[in-house]
Design a protein around this motif. Sequence first.
Motif, PDB file in Angstrom:
ATOM      1  N   UNK A  64     -14.184  -6.314  -8.615  1.00 21.57           N
ATOM      2  CA  UNK A  64     -14.327  -7.645  -8.023  1.00 21.57           C
ATOM      3  C   UNK A  64     -12.984  -8.215  -7.573  1.00 21.57           C
ATOM      4  N   UNK A  65     -11.898  -7.689  -8.113  1.00 24.84           N
ATOM      5  CA  UNK A  65     -10.568  -8.183  -7.747  1.00 24.84           C
ATOM      6  C   UNK A  65      -9.535  -7.080  -7.941  1.00 24.84           C
ATOM      7  N   UNK A  71      -3.186  -4.232  -4.707  1.00 29.25           N
ATOM      8  CA  UNK A  71      -2.956  -4.926  -3.433  1.00 29.25           C
ATOM      9  C   UNK A  71      -1.879  -4.181  -2.645  1.00 29.25           C
ATOM     10  N   UNK A  72      -0.790  -3.816  -3.308  1.00 23.98           N
ATOM     11  CA  UNK A  72       0.287  -3.078  -2.636  1.00 23.98           C
ATOM     12  C   UNK A  72      -0.220  -1.743  -2.102  1.00 23.98           C
ATOM     13  N   UNK A  73      -0.981  -1.019  -2.920  1.00 24.76           N
ATOM     14  CA  UNK A  73      -1.523   0.273  -2.486  1.00 24.76           C
ATOM     15  C   UNK A  73      -2.474   0.110  -1.308  1.00 24.76           C
ATOM     16  N   UNK A  74      -3.317  -0.909  -1.352  1.00 26.51           N
ATOM     17  CA  UNK A  74      -4.277  -1.156  -0.269  1.00 26.51           C
ATOM     18  C   UNK A  74      -3.535  -1.481   1.029  1.00 26.51           C
ATOM     19  N   UNK A 114       3.122 -12.358  18.753  1.00 25.01           N
ATOM     20  CA  UNK A 114       1.886 -12.930  18.214  1.00 25.01           C
ATOM     21  C   UNK A 114       1.045 -11.869  17.511  1.00 25.01           C
ATOM     22  N   UNK A 115       1.176 -10.613  17.911  1.00 28.17           N
ATOM     23  CA  UNK A 115       0.397  -9.549  17.268  1.00 28.17           C
ATOM     24  C   UNK A 115       0.818  -9.326  15.817  1.00 28.17           C
ATOM     25  N   UNK A 116       2.016  -9.757  15.451  1.00 32.47           N
ATOM     26  CA  UNK A 116       2.463  -9.621  14.061  1.00 32.47           C
ATOM     27  C   UNK A 116       1.636 -10.491  13.117  1.00 32.47           C
ATOM     28  N   UNK A 117       0.955 -11.478  13.667  1.00 30.99           N
ATOM     29  CA  UNK A 117       0.096 -12.323  12.829  1.00 30.99           C
ATOM     30  C   UNK A 117      -1.069 -11.521  12.259  1.00 30.99           C
ATOM     31  N   UNK A 118      -1.377 -10.393  12.882  1.00 26.59           N
ATOM     32  CA  UNK A 118      -2.419  -9.529  12.329  1.00 26.59           C
ATOM     33  C   UNK A 118      -1.967  -9.006  10.967  1.00 26.59           C
ATOM     34  N   UNK A 119      -0.749  -8.506  10.881  1.00 23.25           N
ATOM     35  CA  UNK A 119      -0.221  -8.021   9.603  1.00 23.25           C
ATOM     36  C   UNK A 119      -0.100  -9.163   8.604  1.00 23.25           C
ATOM     37  N   UNK A 120       0.475 -10.283   9.027  1.00 26.88           N
ATOM     38  CA  UNK A 120       0.640 -11.408   8.124  1.00 26.88           C
ATOM     39  C   UNK A 120      -0.694 -11.842   7.533  1.00 26.88           C
ATOM     40  N   UNK A 121      -1.705 -11.990   8.369  1.00 23.28           N
ATOM     41  CA  UNK A 121      -2.996 -12.477   7.900  1.00 23.28           C
ATOM     42  C   UNK A 121      -3.780 -11.450   7.103  1.00 23.28           C
ATOM     43  N   UNK A 122      -3.738 -10.199   7.509  1.00 26.03           N
ATOM     44  CA  UNK A 122      -4.445  -9.176   6.744  1.00 26.03           C
ATOM     45  C   UNK A 122      -3.816  -9.052   5.356  1.00 26.03           C
ATOM     46  N   UNK A 123      -2.495  -8.910   5.292  1.00 27.14           N
ATOM     47  CA  UNK A 123      -1.818  -8.809   3.996  1.00 27.14           C
ATOM     48  C   UNK A 123      -2.004 -10.094   3.183  1.00 27.14           C
ATOM     49  N   UNK A 130      -7.350 -11.915  -3.805  1.00 26.13           N
ATOM     50  CA  UNK A 130      -7.384 -11.182  -5.077  1.00 26.13           C
ATOM     51  C   UNK A 130      -6.495 -11.802  -6.144  1.00 26.13           C
ATOM     52  N   UNK A 131      -5.400 -12.402  -5.736  1.00 29.22           N
ATOM     53  CA  UNK A 131      -4.411 -12.887  -6.697  1.00 29.22           C
ATOM     54  C   UNK A 131      -4.305 -14.413  -6.719  1.00 29.22           C
ATOM     55  N   UNK A 132      -4.995 -15.080  -5.821  1.00 31.54           N
ATOM     56  CA  UNK A 132      -5.021 -16.534  -5.803  1.00 31.54           C
ATOM     57  C   UNK A 132      -4.110 -17.179  -4.785  1.00 31.54           C
ATOM     58  N   UNK A 133      -2.987 -16.538  -4.466  1.00 38.05           N
ATOM     59  CA  UNK A 133      -2.010 -17.133  -3.557  1.00 38.05           C
ATOM     60  C   UNK A 133      -1.149 -16.024  -2.953  1.00 38.05           C
ATOM     61  N   UNK A 134      -0.703 -16.260  -1.725  1.00 42.54           N
ATOM     62  CA  UNK A 134       0.278 -15.376  -1.092  1.00 42.54           C
ATOM     63  C   UNK A 134       1.042 -16.175  -0.044  1.00 42.54           C
TER      64      UNK A 134
END
Length: 180
Positions: A64-65, A71-74, A114-123, A130-134
């Motif tokens: 579930x989390x 998270x790092x591995x994913x 602007x495409x870098x926002x894909x990485x920022x948002x996915x990560x 999963x962890x509550x905050x990033x």
Amino acid sequence: MPDDLRDVELDLDSDLFMRRLLRELAGTLEGVVGVDAAEGYVSTVGSQMGRWMDRNYREALGTDALTPEQVAQVCVDLKRRINGEFYLISADEEKLVFGNTRCPFGRMVEGRTSLCMMTSNVFGRIAADNLGYARVELSETIARGDAGCRVVIWLEPGPEVAETREYYRIPDPPKTGGAT
């Protein structure tokens, strides 16, 4: 002209087509509404992609989390699966630090920040859900002309810093079981 165009050597396939399409879309958005607004549009899509990928990984892992280590591995694995070369530089209680030598968008990302926002948002979405905050910091990016990317996921709130975005857990929708 050859009788069959299938025999003509062209640098064209579905992957290149999709990356070029995204490059042109990002460039059009950046030119029409500005880079900040374009980042907002890409962020919205990135958030949705992050939630989708997170659900897929959690289902595949039967949890579930995810833990911070998972998270790092994913993050590394999902970028590998889409032709990026992300790797974990360091991990501690405060942050996860990633490097990257190849963007999934390939050369098409150059000049399309602007495409870098894909990485920022996915990560950010995966870590926060999963962890509550990033808080994601893109300190170096290939899109800006750097040799590689350096992405830091801060796991605790901290001082406002330029080039960072904060993410908070969005609860999963309730599971529907059919009969009520």
